[in-house]
Write a protein that holds these residues in place. Structure first.
Motif, mmCIF file in Angstrom:
data_model
loop_
_atom_site.group_PDB
_atom_site.id
_atom_site.type_symbol
_atom_site.label_atom_id
_atom_site.label_comp_id
_atom_site.label_asym_id
_atom_site.label_seq_id
_atom_site.Cartn_x
_atom_site.Cartn_y
_atom_site.Cartn_z
ATOM 1 N N SER A 1 -0.220 15.824 6.092
ATOM 2 C CA SER A 1 -1.321 16.831 6.434
ATOM 3 C C SER A 1 -1.194 18.296 6.128
ATOM 4 C CB SER A 1 -2.054 16.557 7.761
ATOM 5 O OG SER A 1 -0.973 17.031 8.848
ATOM 6 N N SER B 1 -1.074 19.672 3.204
ATOM 7 C CA SER B 1 -1.863 20.127 2.101
ATOM 8 C C SER B 1 -1.356 21.117 1.316
ATOM 9 C CB SER B 1 -3.307 20.669 2.511
ATOM 10 O OG SER B 1 -4.041 19.585 3.301
ATOM 11 N N CYS C 1 4.513 17.589 -1.304
ATOM 12 C CA CYS C 1 4.832 16.763 0.028
ATOM 13 C C CYS C 1 6.263 16.536 -0.029
ATOM 14 C CB CYS C 1 3.988 15.726 0.417
ATOM 15 S SG CYS C 1 2.497 16.285 0.794
ATOM 16 N N TRP D 1 2.113 1.847 -3.364
ATOM 17 C CA TRP D 1 1.062 2.175 -4.189
ATOM 18 C C TRP D 1 0.918 3.709 -4.312
ATOM 19 C CZ3 TRP D 1 -3.675 4.342 -4.198
ATOM 20 C CH2 TRP D 1 -4.350 4.101 -5.318
ATOM 21 N N ASN D 2 0.722 3.941 -2.799
ATOM 22 C CA ASN D 2 0.415 5.558 -2.524
ATOM 23 C C ASN D 2 1.678 6.405 -2.942
ATOM 24 O OD1 ASN D 2 -1.915 5.110 -1.224
ATOM 25 N ND2 ASN D 2 -1.028 5.076 0.843
ATOM 26 N N LYS D 3 2.773 5.775 -2.919
ATOM 27 C CA LYS D 3 3.978 6.770 -3.701
ATOM 28 C C LYS D 3 3.940 6.737 -5.031
ATOM 29 C CE LYS D 3 8.965 6.971 -3.198
ATOM 30 N NZ LYS D 3 9.235 8.166 -2.446
ATOM 31 N N ARG E 1 0.730 -1.203 -0.028
ATOM 32 C CA ARG E 1 -0.174 -0.134 0.080
ATOM 33 C C ARG E 1 0.788 1.400 0.091
ATOM 34 N NH1 ARG E 1 -4.990 1.561 -1.566
ATOM 35 N NH2 ARG E 1 -5.644 3.288 -0.493
ATOM 36 N N HIS F 1 1.377 6.630 -6.916
ATOM 37 C CA HIS F 1 0.271 7.518 -7.280
ATOM 38 C C HIS F 1 0.313 8.744 -6.834
ATOM 39 C CE1 HIS F 1 -1.189 3.452 -8.482
ATOM 40 N NE2 HIS F 1 -1.771 4.288 -9.350
ATOM 41 N N HIS F 2 1.261 9.110 -6.146
ATOM 42 C CA HIS F 2 1.300 10.588 -5.781
ATOM 43 C C HIS F 2 0.435 10.760 -4.363
ATOM 44 C CE1 HIS F 2 4.490 11.144 -8.570
ATOM 45 N NE2 HIS F 2 3.564 10.739 -9.692
ATOM 46 N N LYS F 3 0.364 9.891 -3.687
ATOM 47 C CA LYS F 3 -0.439 10.204 -2.321
ATOM 48 C C LYS F 3 0.452 10.177 -1.139
ATOM 49 C CE LYS F 3 -4.294 8.042 -4.208
ATOM 50 N NZ LYS F 3 -5.592 8.922 -4.397
ATOM 51 N N SER F 4 -0.133 11.175 -0.240
ATOM 52 C CA SER F 4 0.942 11.248 0.762
ATOM 53 C C SER F 4 0.277 11.181 2.154
ATOM 54 C CB SER F 4 1.752 12.650 0.733
ATOM 55 O OG SER F 4 2.438 12.940 1.845
ATOM 56 N N SER F 5 0.834 10.942 3.163
ATOM 57 C CA SER F 5 0.334 10.636 4.201
ATOM 58 C C SER F 5 0.642 12.352 5.034
ATOM 59 C CB SER F 5 0.864 9.527 5.577
ATOM 60 O OG SER F 5 2.154 9.832 5.522
#
Length: 55
Positions: free
Chosen positions: A35, A37, A41, A25-27, A22, A29-33
């Protein structure tokens, strides 16, 4: 190794690899934890974010 031990080991390793997959996959799809905003990131401690200070 008996059967219950094997089952627990499979569950633990499965959970570990699911968390790891996971994260990859997040990395990808350029998703980050983060906050912050800020949309850039990896910069929360830098001036580019404008909200954070070095931690």
């Amino acid at each position: 190794m008996n059967f219950p031990t094997f089952v627990v080991a499979v569950v633990v390793f499965g959970a570990f690899f699911a968390i790891l997959a996971r994260g990859f996959w997040n990395k990808k799809h350029h998703k980050s934890s983060c906050s912050c905003s800020c949309g850039g990131c990896g910069c929360c401690a830098s001036a580019a974010c404008g909200k954070g200070t070095a931690k």
